[in-house]
Motif scaffolding. Structure first.
Motif, PDB file in Angstrom:
ATOM      1  N   GLY A  26      28.906  26.659  31.240  1.00 23.26           N
ATOM      2  CA  GLY A  26      29.402  26.460  32.588  1.00 23.26           C
ATOM      3  C   GLY A  26      29.725  27.770  33.249  1.00 23.26           C
ATOM      4  O   GLY A  26      29.473  28.837  32.710  1.00 23.26           O
ATOM      5  N   ASP A  27      30.285  27.702  34.447  1.00 20.86           N
ATOM      6  CA  ASP A  27      30.650  28.879  35.203  1.00 20.86           C
ATOM      7  C   ASP A  27      32.141  29.153  35.085  1.00 20.86           C
ATOM      8  O   ASP A  27      32.942  28.239  34.915  1.00 20.86           O
ATOM      9  CB  ASP A  27      30.277  28.674  36.674  1.00 20.86           C
ATOM     10  N   ILE A  28      32.510  30.426  35.222  1.00 21.08           N
ATOM     11  CA  ILE A  28      33.910  30.847  35.170  1.00 21.08           C
ATOM     12  C   ILE A  28      34.201  31.676  36.418  1.00 21.08           C
ATOM     13  O   ILE A  28      33.429  32.589  36.751  1.00 21.08           O
ATOM     14  CB  ILE A  28      34.198  31.682  33.909  1.00 21.08           C
ATOM     15  N   VAL A  29      35.304  31.369  37.086  1.00 20.56           N
ATOM     16  CA  VAL A  29      35.723  32.138  38.253  1.00 20.56           C
ATOM     17  C   VAL A  29      36.949  32.970  37.880  1.00 20.56           C
ATOM     18  O   VAL A  29      37.896  32.448  37.290  1.00 20.56           O
ATOM     19  CB  VAL A  29      36.064  31.204  39.438  1.00 20.56           C
ATOM     20  N   VAL A  30      36.913  34.266  38.217  1.00 26.31           N
ATOM     21  CA  VAL A  30      38.010  35.190  37.917  1.00 26.31           C
ATOM     22  C   VAL A  30      38.422  35.863  39.220  1.00 26.31           C
ATOM     23  O   VAL A  30      37.584  36.432  39.920  1.00 26.31           O
ATOM     24  CB  VAL A  30      37.571  36.259  36.890  1.00 26.31           C
ATOM     25  N   LYS A  31      39.731  35.836  39.552  1.00 26.08           N
ATOM     26  CA  LYS A  31      40.232  36.461  40.786  1.00 26.08           C
ATOM     27  C   LYS A  31      41.521  37.221  40.503  1.00 26.08           C
ATOM     28  O   LYS A  31      42.213  36.940  39.538  1.00 26.08           O
ATOM     29  CB  LYS A  31      40.531  35.390  41.845  1.00 26.08           C
ATOM     30  N   GLY A  32      41.861  38.159  41.393  1.00 24.92           N
ATOM     31  CA  GLY A  32      43.183  38.780  41.330  1.00 24.92           C
ATOM     32  C   GLY A  32      43.190  40.288  41.345  1.00 24.92           C
ATOM     33  O   GLY A  32      42.435  40.923  42.091  1.00 24.92           O
ATOM     34  N   SER A  33      44.042  40.853  40.504  1.00 20.73           N
ATOM     35  CA  SER A  33      44.390  42.272  40.512  1.00 20.73           C
ATOM     36  C   SER A  33      43.182  43.208  40.569  1.00 20.73           C
ATOM     37  O   SER A  33      42.241  43.073  39.783  1.00 20.73           O
ATOM     38  CB  SER A  33      45.194  42.576  39.243  1.00 20.73           C
ATOM     39  N   THR A  34      43.250  44.188  41.486  1.00 18.98           N
ATOM     40  CA  THR A  34      42.196  45.209  41.505  1.00 18.98           C
ATOM     41  C   THR A  34      42.363  46.183  40.347  1.00 18.98           C
ATOM     42  O   THR A  34      41.417  46.881  39.988  1.00 18.98           O
ATOM     43  CB  THR A  34      42.195  45.994  42.831  1.00 18.98           C
ATOM     44  N   THR A  35      43.577  46.250  39.762  1.00 18.12           N
ATOM     45  CA  THR A  35      43.770  47.091  38.575  1.00 18.12           C
ATOM     46  C   THR A  35      42.998  46.519  37.394  1.00 18.12           C
ATOM     47  O   THR A  35      42.332  47.245  36.654  1.00 18.12           O
ATOM     48  CB  THR A  35      45.265  47.183  38.232  1.00 18.12           C
ATOM     49  N   GLY A  73      44.447  26.166  41.968  1.00 21.41           N
ATOM     50  CA  GLY A  73      43.278  25.613  41.295  1.00 21.41           C
ATOM     51  C   GLY A  73      41.956  26.138  41.811  1.00 21.41           C
ATOM     52  O   GLY A  73      40.918  25.504  41.628  1.00 21.41           O
ATOM     53  N   THR A  74      41.972  27.328  42.450  1.00 18.56           N
ATOM     54  CA  THR A  74      40.726  27.896  42.988  1.00 18.56           C
ATOM     55  C   THR A  74      40.134  28.967  42.086  1.00 18.56           C
ATOM     56  O   THR A  74      39.177  29.635  42.471  1.00 18.56           O
ATOM     57  CB  THR A  74      40.968  28.477  44.393  1.00 18.56           C
ATOM     58  N   THR A  75      40.716  29.172  40.917  1.00 22.18           N
ATOM     59  CA  THR A  75      40.136  30.096  39.943  1.00 22.18           C
ATOM     60  C   THR A  75      40.429  29.588  38.544  1.00 22.18           C
ATOM     61  O   THR A  75      41.375  28.817  38.327  1.00 22.18           O
ATOM     62  CB  THR A  75      40.699  31.521  40.128  1.00 22.18           C
ATOM     63  N   ASP A  76      39.595  30.020  37.583  1.00 22.77           N
ATOM     64  CA  ASP A  76      39.829  29.676  36.177  1.00 22.77           C
ATOM     65  C   ASP A  76      40.725  30.711  35.506  1.00 22.77           C
ATOM     66  O   ASP A  76      41.504  30.383  34.612  1.00 22.77           O
ATOM     67  CB  ASP A  76      38.496  29.610  35.430  1.00 22.77           C
ATOM     68  N   VAL A  77      40.577  31.969  35.939  1.00 24.20           N
ATOM     69  CA  VAL A  77      41.358  33.072  35.373  1.00 24.20           C
ATOM     70  C   VAL A  77      41.945  33.875  36.525  1.00 24.20           C
ATOM     71  O   VAL A  77      41.225  34.279  37.438  1.00 24.20           O
ATOM     72  CB  VAL A  77      40.479  33.992  34.489  1.00 24.20           C
ATOM     73  N   GLY A  78      43.257  34.093  36.502  1.00 26.35           N
ATOM     74  CA  GLY A  78      43.926  34.905  37.513  1.00 26.35           C
ATOM     75  C   GLY A  78      44.366  36.231  36.900  1.00 26.35           C
ATOM     76  O   GLY A  78      45.192  36.254  35.990  1.00 26.35           O
ATOM     77  N   ASN A  79      43.791  37.330  37.374  1.00 22.26           N
ATOM     78  CA  ASN A  79      44.181  38.653  36.865  1.00 22.26           C
ATOM     79  C   ASN A  79      45.460  39.131  37.546  1.00 22.26           C
ATOM     80  O   ASN A  79      45.634  38.947  38.756  1.00 22.26           O
ATOM     81  CB  ASN A  79      43.061  39.661  37.137  1.00 22.26           C
ATOM     82  N   ALA A  80      46.333  39.780  36.773  1.00 27.95           N
ATOM     83  CA  ALA A  80      47.586  40.288  37.344  1.00 27.95           C
ATOM     84  C   ALA A  80      48.020  41.546  36.600  1.00 27.95           C
ATOM     85  O   ALA A  80      47.951  41.605  35.377  1.00 27.95           O
ATOM     86  CB  ALA A  80      48.684  39.235  37.272  1.00 27.95           C
ATOM     87  N   SER A  81      48.478  42.525  37.366  1.00 29.00           N
ATOM     88  CA  SER A  81      48.980  43.756  36.766  1.00 29.00           C
ATOM     89  C   SER A  81      50.502  43.724  36.660  1.00 29.00           C
ATOM     90  O   SER A  81      51.139  44.747  36.489  1.00 29.00           O
ATOM     91  CB  SER A  81      48.526  44.970  37.590  1.00 29.00           C
ATOM     92  N   GLY A 158      50.226  43.977  42.458  1.00 34.41           N
ATOM     93  CA  GLY A 158      51.082  44.075  41.286  1.00 34.41           C
ATOM     94  C   GLY A 158      51.459  45.518  40.997  1.00 34.41           C
ATOM     95  O   GLY A 158      52.558  45.807  40.519  1.00 34.41           O
ATOM     96  N   THR A 159      50.542  46.432  41.295  1.00 34.43           N
ATOM     97  CA  THR A 159      50.829  47.851  41.109  1.00 34.43           C
ATOM     98  C   THR A 159      52.001  48.272  41.993  1.00 34.43           C
ATOM     99  O   THR A 159      52.892  49.012  41.559  1.00 34.43           O
ATOM    100  CB  THR A 159      49.582  48.693  41.441  1.00 34.43           C
ATOM    101  N   TYR A 160      52.002  47.790  43.246  1.00 38.52           N
ATOM    102  CA  TYR A 160      53.121  48.095  44.136  1.00 38.52           C
ATOM    103  C   TYR A 160      54.431  47.551  43.566  1.00 38.52           C
ATOM    104  O   TYR A 160      55.469  48.232  43.584  1.00 38.52           O
ATOM    105  CB  TYR A 160      52.890  47.490  45.528  1.00 38.52           C
ATOM    106  N   GLU A 161      54.393  46.338  43.042  1.00 42.34           N
ATOM    107  CA  GLU A 161      55.635  45.723  42.576  1.00 42.34           C
ATOM    108  C   GLU A 161      56.192  46.445  41.350  1.00 42.34           C
ATOM    109  O   GLU A 161      57.412  46.567  41.204  1.00 42.34           O
ATOM    110  CB  GLU A 161      55.398  44.250  42.298  1.00 42.34           C
ATOM    111  N   VAL A 162      55.314  46.915  40.467  1.00 46.52           N
ATOM    112  CA  VAL A 162      55.783  47.702  39.317  1.00 46.52           C
ATOM    113  C   VAL A 162      56.336  49.043  39.793  1.00 46.52           C
ATOM    114  O   VAL A 162      57.369  49.522  39.312  1.00 46.52           O
ATOM    115  CB  VAL A 162      54.642  47.903  38.300  1.00 46.52           C
TER     116      VAL A 162
END
Length: 273
Positions: A26-35, A73-81, A158-162
């Motif tokens: 199947g397909d996987i959608v990944v969204k989020g952190s540019t880091t 529910g718009t992504t399967d994996v959410g990236n976060a720094s 997330g980089t800003y928040e850290v």
């Protein structure tokens, strides 16, 4: 630094993921952190070569947007720094969603200046003063008599928040700062402006900008892992509940020491093992 928490999360997550059933195509959608984006891109490319039946779509947008996409529910994996916030957990639970974190790498956030800037080191107190607008000229910290151009990340980052937590001690960046939407945009802005200062994840460090040591400590793999560099952190991938199928298979691949973790290092970040 949440290194220990991140590692614990990884170990727990690895144990749980290995218990799920075999993946289906199947397909996987990944969204989020540019880091985290370069890690995701490198690992996904290798994963799809080994698993050509799976297509992985990746986009940036910031850690806040990655976690929001998990909740919506718009992504399967959410990236976060950064780690998920209490208010985000509350919102997720209200919607019947249980975000699961997987620590996938470590990073340190390095202040950078133009290559022509003679400054080599700053203290945390000086960085705080610069980003609060109290230190406005490079001569105040031993540099040239030039006004400092402060470049920061936007608040969805997330980089800003850290940075806000560890450098600004939870005070806000001063209104005169120029905001950029990605690590790459910060590099470009600093490279073009001899008076600029910015901050980026170690994976974005290149020969276009000059890294500064902080309190005499260089940001590196070693100082990230031993906790000496003062602006270090764990990087995460969140799933919508315990992952199953292709998503579980992908997360296992990311954390595998002989597979995904090799690409963490290739991306310029610090692997788990």
């Amino acid at each position: 630094m949440k290194k220990q928490n991140g590692l614990l999360t990884t170990v727990l997550g690895l144990a749980m993921v290995f218990t799920v059933s075999a993946a289906t195509a199947g397909d996987i959608v990944v969204k989020g952190s540019t880091t985290v984006l370069p890690i995701a891109q490198e690992v996904a490319e290798a994963y799809m070569k080994e698993n050509p039946e799976t297509k992985i779509t990746i986009s940036g947008g910031g850690s806040g947007n990655g976690i929001k996409a998990i909740i919506d529910g718009t992504t399967d994996v959410g990236n976060a720094s950064r780690f998920i916030k209490d208010k985000e957990v509350k919102l997720a639970v209200e919607k019947g969603v249980y975000p699961v974190p997987f620590g996938v790498a470590y990073d340190c956030i390095i202040p950078v200046v133009h290559m022509s800037n003679p400054i080599a080191d700053v203290t945390l107190a000086q960085l705080k003063g610069i980003y609060q607008g109290r230190i406005r000229n490079w001569k105040d910290i031993g540099g040239p008599d030039k006004e400092i151009t402060v470049i920061s990340r936007d608040t969805s980052s997330g980089t800003y928040e850290v940075w806000e937590e560890k450098v600004l001690e939870k005070e806000r960046v001063y209104p005169g700062a120029l905001l950029q939407a990605s690590n790459g945009a910060v590099v470009t802005s600093v490279a073009k402006n001899p008076n600029a200062v910015g901050y980026i994840g170690i994976g974005y460090l290149n020969d276009q900008v000059k890294p500064l040591t902080v309190g005499g400590i260089e940001g590196s793999k070693e100082t990230t892992l031993n906790g000496k560099f003062p602006v270090s952190r764990a990087l995460y991938m969140f799933t919508r509940g315990w992952p199953t199928g292709d998503v579980a298979k992908f997360i296992n691949y990311v954390m595998h020491p002989e597979k995904g973790q090799k690409f963490v290092e290739k991306s310029g970040y610090v692997p788990l093992y």
